[in-house]
Design a protein around this motif. Structure first.
Motif, PDB file in Angstrom:
ATOM      1  N   GLN A  27      26.905  21.404  67.334  1.00  0.00           N
ATOM      2  CA  GLN A  27      25.841  20.639  68.336  1.00  0.00           C
ATOM      3  C   GLN A  27      26.721  21.077  69.831  1.00  0.00           C
ATOM      4  OE1 GLN A  27      23.713  17.277  68.456  1.00  0.00           O
ATOM      5  NE2 GLN A  27      23.672  17.065  66.175  1.00  0.00           N
ATOM      6  N   GLY A  28      25.641  20.911  70.583  1.00  0.00           N
ATOM      7  CA  GLY A  28      26.431  21.432  72.036  1.00  0.00           C
ATOM      8  C   GLY A  28      26.890  19.807  73.067  1.00  0.00           C
ATOM      9  N   LEU A  29      27.356  19.950  73.941  1.00  0.00           N
ATOM     10  CA  LEU A  29      28.412  18.816  74.359  1.00  0.00           C
ATOM     11  C   LEU A  29      27.733  17.800  75.208  1.00  0.00           C
ATOM     12  CD1 LEU A  29      30.262  21.247  74.092  1.00  0.00           C
ATOM     13  CD2 LEU A  29      31.282  19.813  76.096  1.00  0.00           C
ATOM     14  N   GLN A  30      27.822  16.575  74.946  1.00  0.00           N
ATOM     15  CA  GLN A  30      26.775  15.298  75.565  1.00  0.00           C
ATOM     16  C   GLN A  30      27.642  14.505  75.982  1.00  0.00           C
ATOM     17  OE1 GLN A  30      25.063  12.703  72.495  1.00  0.00           O
ATOM     18  NE2 GLN A  30      24.419  11.738  74.136  1.00  0.00           N
ATOM     19  N   LEU A  31      27.477  14.667  77.645  1.00  0.00           N
ATOM     20  CA  LEU A  31      28.146  13.695  78.509  1.00  0.00           C
ATOM     21  C   LEU A  31      28.515  11.907  78.045  1.00  0.00           C
ATOM     22  CD1 LEU A  31      29.617  13.907  81.270  1.00  0.00           C
ATOM     23  CD2 LEU A  31      27.157  12.909  82.762  1.00  0.00           C
ATOM     24  N   LEU A  32      29.013  11.625  78.050  1.00  0.00           N
ATOM     25  CA  LEU A  32      29.718   9.999  77.724  1.00  0.00           C
ATOM     26  C   LEU A  32      30.134   9.617  78.828  1.00  0.00           C
ATOM     27  CD1 LEU A  32      32.545   9.855  74.539  1.00  0.00           C
ATOM     28  CD2 LEU A  32      29.800   9.182  74.731  1.00  0.00           C
ATOM     29  N   LEU A  33      30.558   9.905  79.889  1.00  0.00           N
ATOM     30  CA  LEU A  33      31.001   8.905  81.371  1.00  0.00           C
ATOM     31  C   LEU A  33      31.390   9.785  82.464  1.00  0.00           C
ATOM     32  CD1 LEU A  33      33.958   8.315  81.168  1.00  0.00           C
ATOM     33  CD2 LEU A  33      33.288   6.894  79.260  1.00  0.00           C
ATOM     34  N   LYS A  34      31.332   9.635  83.544  1.00  0.00           N
ATOM     35  CA  LYS A  34      32.366  10.319  84.463  1.00  0.00           C
ATOM     36  C   LYS A  34      32.623   9.481  85.575  1.00  0.00           C
ATOM     37  CE  LYS A  34      27.434  11.163  86.437  1.00  0.00           C
ATOM     38  NZ  LYS A  34      26.060  11.663  87.306  1.00  0.00           N
ATOM     39  N   PHE A  77      35.469  13.361  83.663  1.00  0.00           N
ATOM     40  CA  PHE A  77      34.431  14.212  82.560  1.00  0.00           C
ATOM     41  C   PHE A  77      35.067  13.192  81.080  1.00  0.00           C
ATOM     42  CE2 PHE A  77      30.359  15.472  85.539  1.00  0.00           C
ATOM     43  CZ  PHE A  77      31.665  15.884  86.419  1.00  0.00           C
ATOM     44  N   TRP A  78      34.465  12.642  80.365  1.00  0.00           N
ATOM     45  CA  TRP A  78      34.574  12.514  78.515  1.00  0.00           C
ATOM     46  C   TRP A  78      32.825  13.870  78.622  1.00  0.00           C
ATOM     47  CZ3 TRP A  78      38.237  12.476  75.714  1.00  0.00           C
ATOM     48  CH2 TRP A  78      40.034  11.646  75.606  1.00  0.00           C
ATOM     49  N   TYR A  79      32.864  14.423  77.209  1.00  0.00           N
ATOM     50  CA  TYR A  79      32.112  15.406  76.519  1.00  0.00           C
ATOM     51  C   TYR A  79      32.247  14.985  75.129  1.00  0.00           C
ATOM     52  CZ  TYR A  79      30.055  17.177  80.053  1.00  0.00           C
ATOM     53  OH  TYR A  79      29.634  17.597  82.268  1.00  0.00           O
ATOM     54  N   VAL A  80      31.223  14.412  74.062  1.00  0.00           N
ATOM     55  CA  VAL A  80      31.692  14.096  73.180  1.00  0.00           C
ATOM     56  C   VAL A  80      30.702  15.212  72.200  1.00  0.00           C
ATOM     57  CG1 VAL A  80      29.149  13.152  72.651  1.00  0.00           C
ATOM     58  CG2 VAL A  80      31.057  12.969  71.006  1.00  0.00           C
ATOM     59  N   GLN A  81      31.264  16.079  70.698  1.00  0.00           N
ATOM     60  CA  GLN A  81      30.889  17.282  70.566  1.00  0.00           C
ATOM     61  C   GLN A  81      30.648  16.844  69.400  1.00  0.00           C
ATOM     62  OE1 GLN A  81      32.712  20.744  70.703  1.00  0.00           O
ATOM     63  NE2 GLN A  81      30.729  21.720  70.608  1.00  0.00           N
ATOM     64  N   TYR A  82      29.526  16.466  68.982  1.00  0.00           N
ATOM     65  CA  TYR A  82      28.714  16.581  67.073  1.00  0.00           C
ATOM     66  C   TYR A  82      28.953  17.695  66.415  1.00  0.00           C
ATOM     67  CZ  TYR A  82      28.297  11.879  69.007  1.00  0.00           C
ATOM     68  OH  TYR A  82      28.309  10.686  69.192  1.00  0.00           O
ATOM     69  N   PRO A  83      29.583  17.756  65.082  1.00  0.00           N
ATOM     70  CA  PRO A  83      29.048  19.637  63.978  1.00  0.00           C
ATOM     71  C   PRO A  83      28.744  19.805  64.864  1.00  0.00           C
ATOM     72  CG  PRO A  83      30.253  17.203  62.936  1.00  0.00           C
ATOM     73  CD  PRO A  83      30.020  16.790  64.363  1.00  0.00           C
TER      74      PRO A  83
END
Lengths: 113, 113
Positions: free
Chosen positions: B42-49, B34-40
């Motif tokens: 904020q929680g983690l959002q799934l980018l792709l898997k 998985f790749w997750y993105v986290q904006y300042p």
């Protein structure tokens, strides 16, 4: 929209004063997780619930406890917060037997004074 | 046990330039990636898997990643970045059939005009 909700978003507590963080979900997922994320670090799993079964990570301090009264809600209790417990606390959910994708809430940033 | 290495703690890039964020993993069993993105703040959002099938995975916001089993890598790419892509990016793995995510230490992507 189905989601993971964390309240409050920001929490300030005093050294040694118990604090409870809340997580709720509308996804009807049977697994719920609590992570601790300190500044500029990766999230660290504290524990997770598989339905009502509690699974503690070996290195999670006893100061951290959790409750899951029903499928939708999960609480993180910090019995005596220390300065080192200041962090972002992330709640996540997943569907057991699914493809392991976890859905994260927005987090609660805890400040300890 | 599984581990994830993100060698680059910070990647500065100019707007509209391409970017690659590197991720290598170690595991003795098959994993999901998985790749997750986290904006300042904020929680983690799934980018792709990556679960199975095609090794090139497309995600949200124009990101894609390629699974390379022989090199145990799962690098994230975007052909043209925007200022709004400035965030922390986490690579994670989980053994197939298990519930626990293992995160890398994260890569901070800094996009400047």
């Amino acid at each position: 929209d189905a989601m993971v909700i964390q309240n409050p978003r920001y929490q300030v507590t005093q050294f040694g004063k118990p604090v409870t963080l809340s997580c709720s979900q509308t996804l009807n997922h049977n697994v719920m997780y609590w992570y601790q994320q300190k500044s500029s670090q990766a999230p660290k799993l504290l524990f997770h619930y598989y339905d009502k079964d509690f699974n503690n990570e070996a290195d999670t301090p006893d100061n951290f406890q959790s409750r899951r009264p029903n499928t939708s809600f999960c609480f993180l209790d910090i019995r005596s917060p220390g300065l080192g417990d200041a962090a972002m606390y992330l709640c996540a959910t997943s569907l057991a037997g699914g493809l392991n994708e976890q859905f994260f809430g927005p987090g609660t940033r805890l400040t300890v004074l | 046990a599984q581990s994830v290495t993100q060698l680059d703690s910070q990647v500065p890039v100019f707007e509209e330039a391409p970017v690659e964020l590197r991720c290598n993993y170690s595991s003795s069993v098959s994993v999901y990636l998985f790749w997750y993105v986290q904006y300042p703040n904020q929680g983690l959002q799934l980018l792709l898997k990556y679960l199975s099938g095609s090794t090139l995975v497309k995600g949200i916001n124009g990101f894609e990643a390629e699974f390379n089993k022989s090199q145990t890598s799962f690098h994230l790419r975007k052909p043209s970045v925007h200022i709004s892509d400035t965030a922390e990016y986490f690579c994670a793995v989980t053994p197939q059939g298990f519930q626990k995510l293992v995160f890398g230490t994260g890569t901070r992507l800094l996009v400047s005009p």
